[in-house]
Write a protein that holds these residues in place. Sequence first.
Motif, short mmCIF file in Angstrom:
data_model
loop_
_atom_site.label_atom_id
_atom_site.label_comp_id
_atom_site.label_asym_id
_atom_site.label_seq_id
_atom_site.Cartn_x
_atom_site.Cartn_y
_atom_site.Cartn_z
N UNK A 80 -26.39 28.10 -72.94
CA UNK A 80 -27.72 28.25 -73.54
C UNK A 80 -28.46 26.93 -73.56
N UNK A 94 -36.50 47.21 -68.54
CA UNK A 94 -36.43 48.31 -69.52
C UNK A 94 -36.79 47.84 -70.94
N UNK B 175 -29.68 39.09 -60.42
CA UNK B 175 -30.63 38.37 -61.26
C UNK B 175 -30.48 38.78 -62.72
N UNK B 176 -30.32 40.08 -62.96
CA UNK B 176 -30.17 40.55 -64.34
C UNK B 176 -28.87 40.02 -64.94
N UNK B 178 -27.39 37.31 -64.06
CA UNK B 178 -27.57 35.88 -64.29
C UNK B 178 -28.32 35.61 -65.58
N UNK B 179 -29.29 36.47 -65.90
CA UNK B 179 -30.00 36.32 -67.17
C UNK B 179 -28.98 36.38 -68.31
N UNK B 181 -25.78 35.85 -68.16
CA UNK B 181 -24.85 34.71 -68.12
C UNK B 181 -25.47 33.46 -68.72
N UNK B 182 -26.73 33.19 -68.34
CA UNK B 182 -27.34 31.97 -68.87
C UNK B 182 -27.59 32.07 -70.37
N UNK B 183 -27.57 33.30 -70.90
CA UNK B 183 -27.71 33.45 -72.35
C UNK B 183 -26.34 33.48 -73.03
N UNK B 185 -23.82 35.49 -72.79
CA UNK B 185 -23.34 36.78 -73.30
C UNK B 185 -21.87 36.96 -72.93
N UNK B 193 -26.00 45.33 -73.10
CA UNK B 193 -27.41 44.94 -73.11
C UNK B 193 -27.99 44.78 -71.71
N UNK B 194 -27.14 44.55 -70.72
CA UNK B 194 -27.67 44.36 -69.36
C UNK B 194 -27.23 45.49 -68.43
N UNK B 197 -28.12 49.55 -69.58
CA UNK B 197 -29.52 49.95 -69.38
C UNK B 197 -29.97 49.85 -67.93
N UNK B 198 -29.42 48.89 -67.20
CA UNK B 198 -29.83 48.76 -65.79
C UNK B 198 -29.29 49.92 -64.96
#
Lengths: 297, 275
Positions: A80, A94, B175-176, B178-179, B181-183, B185, B193-194, B197-198
């Motif tokens: 982070x 979404x 890409x999703x 990676x979002x 991962x960088x957060x 999770x 959360x990823x 829903x995807x």
Amino acid sequence: MNHNFLSVNNISKSYPTKDGKGFITIYENVSFSIEKGEFICLIGHSGCGKSTILNNLAGLNSISGGSIKMQDEEVEKPSLERGVIFQNHSILPWLTVLKNVTMAIKCKFKTMSKEDIESRANYFLKMVNLEDHIHKKPSELSGGMKQRVGIARAFAIEPSLLLMDEPFGALDALTRGKLQDKLVEICDKTKQTTFMITHDIDEAILLSDKILLMSDGPEARVAETVIVDIPKPRNRSQIVNHPAYYVIRNYLVDFLVNQSSLVAKKLKEGTLLDKDLPLTVDPIKLKYNLENNIINP
Amino acid sequence: MTETKKSILLSILILVAFVIVGELLTGDGSRTKKNLTEYETLMGLGEKQAHVPGPVEVAKLAFKELSHPFYDNGPNDKGIGTQLAFSILRVMAGYFLSVIIAVPLGFLIGMSPVFYKALQPYIQILKPISPLAWMPLALFVIKDSILSSVFVIFICSIWPMLINTAFGVMSVKTDFLNVGKTLEMNSFKMAFTIILPAALPTIFTGLRISMGISWLVIVAAEMLVGGTGIGYYVWNEWNNLDLASVVFSILMIGIVGMVLDAAISYTSKYFNYQE
């Protein structure tokens, strides 16, 4: 001892070839450092491994050799503390604009109350002028607006280092200009340490303190560090009037057109050695020296 | 006139044309011979002949049946509503059993390329098997005809769900991920959360295909096991040579199938997203 905020030492990245017999080296012997509060741009031709370096810095992709240290800690996995703004915005389709940002804030500030998270998200969305669109889904937004959501999301988690992979590459010139202004404004305010990849020379000069130039791949290197000695805060419409602007710009264009392939050739021939890279160049001084016939001291 | 209005009008015209042509092509089964002998009357030759019913006859029967859909005059004479309810209940039981198993399993398979490759041959062999081929085995093992038909629904609906879920999970954009991962999770949070829903739109495609197949298969399964249900009803009316009822139930099978499909497609709208 090395007390740079971020130091990259001799990193390389190679993949096995398709037949499994050899390796393809994307880049090697890449070293540079970033100080706190600095804005660094990385420029190079397509395919020289710019995005790979950024992914390595983010920790999304592992390096084959060398080391990356941020605040004296090895970069091994995503964190982070290193926010990423992706080339294709990567907003989750979404979720609404607001939820995209609150989700990120929730990940970083785990104990923050719901109201605080929301007001923080609103603050950063307002910063990129999206306050009227917070309840929209990404599909209802234009490309530039999506990219702004990405910027708000990245800044909202206050990373120590912000990594941007050609953030405005897919946008039209007008939108790009507006977003660059926005970025200049935000970075001046927050003193955000940033590493950015771009194809756009003018964008690089406008934003950066130093520009890293890559030689052509494969086996690309970071060949030069160009110092952008133009005082901040800068302004997109006025920076072109600064005497240093075209000196730097011409230098960069010359590198990309002529030198980037020449450096690759010299490295192969052995007339240029890895230990000397990257060369630090100040185009203003260089020009002054050239005009006054001063040979390199 | 808008496009919608035009299409509605055309639909009505097609229906009218169908009714007219249907009436012209079908008789009412009356015999030409009058003045029957006593013997002939006893043999039932005064009754109407079995015949393919016309639209009006079917409509009359439909009105009669649908005004008392749940009557019960013993095992061989139950209302159409009761029969459909039995079939729907079996389909739901088998279908939800496979949702419970296929979706989580498909999720795991999709998350692990090794698992995916390892299970591919088995899935590919099991998938093309006609679900009714399982019936003898099911009857022998389960020893209950109703549960066996539920099992058949289960086994036919599991494959599309499993494959679609795995595929949906596997093809979530890097890409999703990676979002996430960088957060920072963890895998659990990433999954919910990823990835979920995807992948939901693809998962729902599987759910919809499975529902369609289940409804196709239940009719055949009930023809085999008998007792209750719309499949049994059709076969029973065939044995009674009551073709009007057969045509009526065919129509009802179609309508219920359409409603089931619409229900899933309506639900999936809440989980679809546009990029």
